[in-house]
Motif scaffolding. Structure first.
Motif, PDB file in Angstrom:
ATOM      1  N   LEU A  99       0.820  -1.211   0.000  1.00 49.84           N
ATOM      2  CA  LEU A  99       0.000   0.000   0.000  1.00 49.84           C
ATOM      3  C   LEU A  99       0.850   1.255   0.000  1.00 49.84           C
ATOM      4  N   THR A 100       0.437   2.240  -0.812  1.00 49.28           N
ATOM      5  CA  THR A 100       0.980   3.590  -0.720  1.00 49.28           C
ATOM      6  C   THR A 100      -0.194   4.521  -0.435  1.00 49.28           C
ATOM      7  N   GLU A 101       0.028   5.813  -0.454  1.00 46.90           N
ATOM      8  CA  GLU A 101      -1.040   6.761  -0.147  1.00 46.90           C
ATOM      9  C   GLU A 101      -2.141   6.781  -1.199  1.00 46.90           C
ATOM     10  N   ASN A 102      -1.786   6.499  -2.451  1.00 45.31           N
ATOM     11  CA  ASN A 102      -2.798   6.618  -3.515  1.00 45.31           C
ATOM     12  C   ASN A 102      -2.791   5.464  -4.499  1.00 45.31           C
ATOM     13  N   SER A 103      -2.214   4.320  -4.113  1.00 47.01           N
ATOM     14  CA  SER A 103      -2.205   3.166  -5.012  1.00 47.01           C
ATOM     15  C   SER A 103      -1.885   1.910  -4.210  1.00 47.01           C
ATOM     16  N   ALA A 104      -1.988   0.772  -4.872  1.00 48.72           N
ATOM     17  CA  ALA A 104      -1.717  -0.497  -4.200  1.00 48.72           C
ATOM     18  C   ALA A 104      -1.288  -1.540  -5.218  1.00 48.72           C
ATOM     19  N   GLY A 105      -0.500  -2.479  -4.754  1.00 50.86           N
ATOM     20  CA  GLY A 105      -0.170  -3.660  -5.541  1.00 50.86           C
ATOM     21  C   GLY A 105      -0.684  -4.873  -4.804  1.00 50.86           C
ATOM     22  N   THR A 162      -8.236   7.549  -8.063  1.00 48.00           N
ATOM     23  CA  THR A 162      -8.826   8.182  -6.879  1.00 48.00           C
ATOM     24  C   THR A 162      -9.665   7.208  -6.066  1.00 48.00           C
ATOM     25  N   ASP A 163     -10.185   6.175  -6.728  1.00 39.57           N
ATOM     26  CA  ASP A 163     -11.022   5.201  -6.027  1.00 39.57           C
ATOM     27  C   ASP A 163     -10.260   3.909  -5.726  1.00 39.57           C
ATOM     28  N   ASP A 213      -5.086  -7.033 -15.503  1.00 40.47           N
ATOM     29  CA  ASP A 213      -5.692  -5.709 -15.334  1.00 40.47           C
ATOM     30  C   ASP A 213      -7.096  -5.926 -14.779  1.00 40.47           C
ATOM     31  N   THR A 214      -7.448  -5.248 -13.690  1.00 37.26           N
ATOM     32  CA  THR A 214      -8.772  -5.445 -13.087  1.00 37.26           C
ATOM     33  C   THR A 214      -9.894  -5.073 -14.052  1.00 37.26           C
ATOM     34  N   GLY A 215      -9.601  -4.271 -15.072  1.00 40.37           N
ATOM     35  CA  GLY A 215     -10.621  -3.880 -16.035  1.00 40.37           C
ATOM     36  C   GLY A 215     -10.972  -4.970 -17.035  1.00 40.37           C
ATOM     37  N   LYS A 216     -10.226  -6.074 -17.016  1.00 39.48           N
ATOM     38  CA  LYS A 216     -10.510  -7.165 -17.957  1.00 39.48           C
ATOM     39  C   LYS A 216     -11.834  -7.849 -17.637  1.00 39.48           C
ATOM     40  N   HIS A 217     -12.214  -7.800 -16.370  1.00 41.91           N
ATOM     41  CA  HIS A 217     -13.454  -8.444 -15.948  1.00 41.91           C
ATOM     42  C   HIS A 217     -14.453  -7.391 -15.456  1.00 41.91           C
ATOM     43  N   MET A 218     -15.714  -7.774 -15.467  1.00 43.28           N
ATOM     44  CA  MET A 218     -16.743  -6.908 -14.894  1.00 43.28           C
ATOM     45  C   MET A 218     -16.397  -6.640 -13.435  1.00 43.28           C
ATOM     46  N   SER A 219     -16.490  -5.399 -13.044  1.00 43.51           N
ATOM     47  CA  SER A 219     -16.184  -5.031 -11.659  1.00 43.51           C
ATOM     48  C   SER A 219     -17.404  -5.266 -10.771  1.00 43.51           C
ATOM     49  N   LEU A 220     -17.205  -6.077  -9.742  1.00 40.16           N
ATOM     50  CA  LEU A 220     -18.267  -6.327  -8.769  1.00 40.16           C
ATOM     51  C   LEU A 220     -17.750  -5.913  -7.403  1.00 40.16           C
ATOM     52  N   ASP A 221     -18.377  -4.903  -6.799  1.00 38.43           N
ATOM     53  CA  ASP A 221     -17.917  -4.475  -5.480  1.00 38.43           C
ATOM     54  C   ASP A 221     -18.429  -5.435  -4.408  1.00 38.43           C
ATOM     55  N   LYS A 222     -17.916  -5.245  -3.203  1.00 37.88           N
ATOM     56  CA  LYS A 222     -18.239  -6.180  -2.115  1.00 37.88           C
ATOM     57  C   LYS A 222     -19.733  -6.213  -1.810  1.00 37.88           C
ATOM     58  N   GLU A 227     -25.547   3.731   4.065  1.00 41.29           N
ATOM     59  CA  GLU A 227     -26.287   3.872   2.811  1.00 41.29           C
ATOM     60  C   GLU A 227     -25.695   4.975   1.953  1.00 41.29           C
ATOM     61  N   MET A 228     -25.414   6.118   2.556  1.00 38.27           N
ATOM     62  CA  MET A 228     -24.871   7.241   1.797  1.00 38.27           C
ATOM     63  C   MET A 228     -23.442   6.959   1.322  1.00 38.27           C
ATOM     64  N   SER A 229     -22.662   6.228   2.113  1.00 42.07           N
ATOM     65  CA  SER A 229     -21.299   5.873   1.699  1.00 42.07           C
ATOM     66  C   SER A 229     -21.331   4.981   0.469  1.00 42.07           C
ATOM     67  N   GLU A 230     -22.215   3.990   0.484  1.00 46.12           N
ATOM     68  CA  GLU A 230     -22.341   3.096  -0.665  1.00 46.12           C
ATOM     69  C   GLU A 230     -22.855   3.855  -1.885  1.00 46.12           C
ATOM     70  N   LEU A 231     -23.817   4.754  -1.641  1.00 51.97           N
ATOM     71  CA  LEU A 231     -24.359   5.556  -2.744  1.00 51.97           C
ATOM     72  C   LEU A 231     -23.279   6.455  -3.339  1.00 51.97           C
ATOM     73  N   ALA A 232     -22.477   7.070  -2.470  1.00 48.63           N
ATOM     74  CA  ALA A 232     -21.412   7.952  -2.956  1.00 48.63           C
ATOM     75  C   ALA A 232     -20.427   7.185  -3.832  1.00 48.63           C
ATOM     76  N   TYR A 233     -20.089   5.963  -3.420  1.00 46.96           N
ATOM     77  CA  TYR A 233     -19.162   5.148  -4.214  1.00 46.96           C
ATOM     78  C   TYR A 233     -19.751   4.866  -5.590  1.00 46.96           C
ATOM     79  N   ILE A 234     -21.040   4.551  -5.647  1.00 45.30           N
ATOM     80  CA  ILE A 234     -21.691   4.264  -6.927  1.00 45.30           C
ATOM     81  C   ILE A 234     -21.670   5.504  -7.816  1.00 45.30           C
ATOM     82  N   LEU A 235     -22.099   6.631  -7.262  1.00 46.68           N
ATOM     83  CA  LEU A 235     -22.201   7.855  -8.061  1.00 46.68           C
ATOM     84  C   LEU A 235     -20.838   8.339  -8.547  1.00 46.68           C
ATOM     85  N   ASN A 236     -19.808   8.102  -7.756  1.00 50.00           N
ATOM     86  CA  ASN A 236     -18.473   8.577  -8.120  1.00 50.00           C
ATOM     87  C   ASN A 236     -17.769   7.668  -9.121  1.00 50.00           C
TER      88      ASN A 236
END
Length: 916
Positions: A131-137, A156-157, A263-272, A680-689
């Motif tokens: 982990l770094t401040e703005n990325s991860a491996g 950013t996400d 690359d994580t974009g190769k597959h459909m992204s499904l959040d937790k 609820e608002m945290s999950e909504l914010a993630y979706i909208l962003n």
């Protein structure tokens, strides 16, 4: 007093493994001492005893038999402990002084390889996070199967994407750098994955050490060959992973040979939240497979196929070419039932090739494992023959990747007996005819073995002792046993060796002489068998790459065959997947609920979405009517199509979806001080962003966790944001805010649907049919009645409801909407409510499904300028009866007021009016 030499040896070894429970081998037992014994005895539920150690007080001690150690180690690992296995590394008979001992393996939750400690249908992943401040491996592997992968996560996400990736991987153990040690970081990862988490020191993330480990493991000269030169975070994560494995396994891991850098974009992204809410691999509360999508689709016949099925469900494809290849393969298997049945019969005979290969590579495979490998390989030519008759590009490719491995099958058949023992050091493994040297040694002792075998009968006849027995144990060797009742018949040449409660044991000079010849020869034979077996295992190890490639192809074939089997039995259809943005489903069904209905028929429903005319379906109707089921089935059908499976519908056309989001239900997270509404608002914010124009969003009851006006305002703004600011994201939105239905025709792409309900004699019948228009009422009291709420309470509720409906002020929403959006025919509209309700602005265009009429929406009957249709004066949203606060109304700027502010002002004025 000083510690005994053995205890000093124990303490020296324990010092290097202070974070582990040390299993210290003493003879046929693993013993634990001091604090390890106290902790382990409770965790393993064994008796705590003591042992003299040279000090005044006895050392706490507990122990377990070595042959049953896996069961006890599994208990410790399941509870998050690390176990260091300390073995005797020299023969006690040849040792001078204390037997040499050393730790040969450290077992942690993510490094288990024992067959008895693993779930055959689950991968056992170890994940490394840098982990770094703005990325991860992230790098992860399953050492029991040889899978190893790595990826880089930026943006950013990145934090949410990291959590989602870890939820998808489901590691048993996570290791990471010191950034992982931050309380909030560790808590969120633990909450999302429930994994055992270890923070490693910086030495594991040393650049030079990591580079050396990686180049050595994959036998390459440059990181460029793996694609890691531009993925620094993935490089550090992978280097730490390999270093950790080297430290714990104490051996080479040759089967970790093919890195999957993805690359994580190769597959459909499904959040937790989506993985959990859609119940993809387990049910929401009981955590059972039965009742999940996996429970419906998994008809695989191999362990690796079952694991692959989970992976495909959690990682639907995004690439049209790959999706089409899978669907075409399923179609070919569906059309040829005979071939499919023949493939199923072949797959049933295949053992877990992935884990067999892993045990061979780790040096843990025994004779039974090699025989299982032989049996599995034997059916591969038959499977290849069946595949050659099918017309499918993917199936043809899998056929090429399946190697017959005939050499392995013939070699094992020649070398290993049909029923080998579990151990590999006590003989009985090698078939006669495999080694001439071994055969000669066995022939040389047959006379002695025959003499011993006939000794019991000979001595019974000679002595007249009918109960005389000849036996053997490792301590005393061969002996003659006579019961106490026959002591007077014992011959003079018998030499007493051991006295037991009911008998005496003897030897004779002749018996000891033959025993010496036989046992010395047996020791040499056992040693030679072990050497021959080790050579054979080493030869098989040279085929690891081909076995792994074959295993992966067989697993994929097993999943495709399962998809075809389920599709045929449940009348699923092949979806048309394309690059456009339409989602059209005719008579779609929920795959899980349909499979659980014993009596009756599942009510099918249509779905249509696109990004132009109908990007959002606003669904109203009472609880229990089926809104959530309808939305979930749409998401599951899209997911199944992109995973490569046929779908439960009469027809389906799916425009590729890059992400599926769900916001369904919420619960307080008290441990982190978060309320239902905040979650609820945290999950909504993630979706909208993070939602893109190619995403599919499922929203259920947004805004319920706060006041009515706040909730309505938020829900309203979300509708606008997804329909306009987010460029028409395909959305299904279930709500009890009937006021929102008035937006149809004013916000482009919004279409009203509701769940049909029939009312009979004061009761309601849920028809579960999705129809045009909006629900006329909520039926909350009716649902309460169905739930068994007392009649007295229901009667009181109905009375209160009538009073509220009679006394509440009418709100002319149509007039307010006209003020916000302009007339129905005005394509540009007046001051758009994108400016009023949310930031960003944007034009609003008049649209809607042609011919669709709003049905019973709140305020749906338009009032003219003079008042209500009946001609009576009706108070509109912005016009109130004369009162002392009229100046307050005049001061309002209607073009720059949000719905939330408007409702707040209304409450304020109402309170003032009541006082006047």
């Amino acid at each position: 007093m000083a510690l005994t030499p053995m205890m000093r040896q124990y303490m020296e070894i324990k010092e290097s493994y202070r974070d582990c429970i040390l299993f210290f081998r003493l003879g046929d037992f693993y013993e634990m001492f001091f604090d390890d014994a106290i902790v382990a005895s409770k965790a393993m539920e064994v008796t705590l005893t003591g042992k003299s150690c040279g000090e005044a007080e006895r050392a706490p001690m507990c122990g377990v038999p070595y042959h049953a150690a896996d069961t006890y180690i599994a208990r410790l690992v399941d509870k998050g402990f690390k176990v260091a296995i300390c073995e005797q590394t020299e023969d006690p008979a040849q040792a001078k002084g204390i037997v040499k001992r050393e730790v040969i393996q450290v077992i942690t939750p993510g490094t288990v390889i024992s067959q008895t400690m693993l779930n055959e249908k689950e991968n056992n992943y170890l994940a490394s996070v840098y982990l770094t401040e703005n990325s991860a491996g992230v790098a992860y592997c399953d050492i029991s199967t040889g899978e190893i992968s790595a990826t880089e996560i930026e943006g950013t996400d990145f934090w949410e994407r990291l959590l989602n990736e870890l939820v998808k991987i489901r590691p048993r153990e996570i290791i990471g750098n010191d950034v992982l040690d931050a309380p909030k970081t560790a808590e969120e990862i633990k909450a999302a994955t429930d994994a055992y988490i270890s923070v490693l020191n910086e030495g594991y993330f040393n650049r030079d050490t990591g580079r050396q480990r990686i180049l050595s493991q994959f036998h390459i000269g440059s990181l460029t060959g793996l694609g890691l030169s531009d993925s620094q975070n993935a490089f550090y994560a992978l280097g730490a992973l390999l270093s950790y494995l080297f430290e714990t396994q104490k051996q080479g891991l040759s089967h970790l040979s093919n890195l999957n850098l993805y690359d994580t974009g190769k597959h459909m992204s499904l959040d937790k939240a989506t993985i959990k809410n859609l119940e993809l691999t387990e049910t929401l509360f009981e955590k059972h497979v039965q009742g999940s999508l996996l429970g419906v689709l998994d008809k695989t016949h191999t362990a690796m196929g079952s694991r692959k099925m989970k992976q495909w469900i959690r990682e639907p494809l995004n690439t049209l070419e790959e999706i089409s290849a899978r669907l075409d393969a399923v179609e070919a298997l569906c059309d040829d039932v005979l071939t499919r049945n023949n493939l199923k019969e072949g797959l049933k005979k295949i053992y877990d090739l992935e884990r067999l290969a892993g045990r061979v590579a780790c040096g843990n495979a025994n004779g039974r494992d090699l025989n299982a490998l032989k049996t599995s390989v034997f059916v591969l030519p038959e499977i290849k023959s069946e595949l050659s008759d099918l017309n499918s590009r993917l199936l043809n490719s899998l056929n090429e990747e399946i190697h017959p491995l005939t050499e392995i099958q013939e070699l094992i058949e020649k070398a290993i007996v049909d029923d080998p023992p579990f151990t590999i050091k006590e003989g009985g493994l090698i078939r006669e005819g495999y080694s001439q040297e071994l055969d000669d040694m066995k022939h040389s002792i047959r006379d002695g073995q025959a003499w011993i075998a006939g000794l019991e009968g000979t001595e019974r006849e000679r002595t007249g002792i009918k109960t005389l027995k000849v036996g053997f144990n490792k301590v005393f060797g061969y002996y003659i046993e006579v019961t106490k009742a026959n002591m007077e018949l014992v011959p003079e040449n018998y030499i007493r060796k051991q006295t037991l409660v009911n008998c005496e044991r003897y030897i004779t000079p002749e018996l000891k002489e033959v025993e010496s010849v036989v046992l010395n020869a047996e020791t040499k034979i056992n040693q030679l068998e072990y050497e021959l077996f080790s050579e054979l295992r080493k030869t098989v190890e040279s085929y690891i790459g081909l076995i792994q490639q074959t295993s992966a192809a067989v697993a994929a074939l097993d999943v495709l065959t399962s998809f075809a089997e389920v599709s045929g039995k449940l009348s699923y259809v092949k979806p048309q997947v394309y690059e456009g943005d339409e989602i059209r489903i005719d008579k779609g069904r929920h795959p899980v609920i349909e499979s659980m209905i014993k009596d009756g028929i599942f009510v099918s429903n249509d779905t249509y979405l696109d990004r132009d005319r109908e990007s959002m379906l606003l669904i109203t109707g009472p609880n229990m009517a089926g809104k959530s089921t309808y939305m979930r089935q749409t998401a599951l059908i899209v997911l199944m199509a992109q995973a490569g499976c046929f779908v439960p519908a009469d027809y389906a056309k799916i425009g590729v979806v890059d992400r599926i989001y769900t916001r369904i239900g919420a619960s307080d997270n008290l441990a982190q001080g978060q309320s239902t509404f905040f979650v609820e608002m945290s999950e909504l914010a993630y979706i909208l962003n993070t939602a893109t124009p190619r995403s599919l969003v499922i929203l259920d009851e947004i805004g319920r966790g706060t006041s009515t006006y706040d909730g309505l305002s938020i829900a309203w703004a979300v509708v606008e944001y997804l329909c306009k600011d987010k460029k028409q994201v395909r959305t299904l939105f279930a709500t009890h805010y009937h006021e929102l239905t008035a937006l149809e025709g004013h916000i482009k792409g919004l279409r009203n649907l509701n769940v049909d309900v029939k009312e009979q004699n004061g009761n309601i019948v849920f028809l579960h049919k999705i129809v045009e228009g909006s629900a006329s009422r909520s039926y909350g009291i009716h649902v309460a009645k169905l739930a068994g709420v007392p009649d007295r309470l229901l009667e009181a509720a109905e009375e209160k409801l009538r009073e509220l409906e009679d006394t509440s002020a009418s709100i002319d929403l149509d007039r307010y909407i006209s003020a916000s959006y302009g007339d129905m025919g005005d394509s540009a509209g007046s001051a758009g409510s994108s400016e009023v309700l949310c930031e960003g602005g944007g034009e609003s265009h008049s649209a809607g499904r042609p011919g669709a009429e709003r049905d019973g929406a709140a305020g749906s009957e338009k009032a003219d300028a003079a008042g209500s249709p009946s001609g009576e004066m009706q108070l509109s949203f912005f016009q109130f009866a004369p009162n002392p606060v009229v100046e307050r109304l005049k001061a309002l700027d209607l073009m720059n007021i949000t719905p939330s502010m408007a409702f707040s002002v209304l409450e304020e004025l109402k309170a003032a009016a009541e006082k006047s």
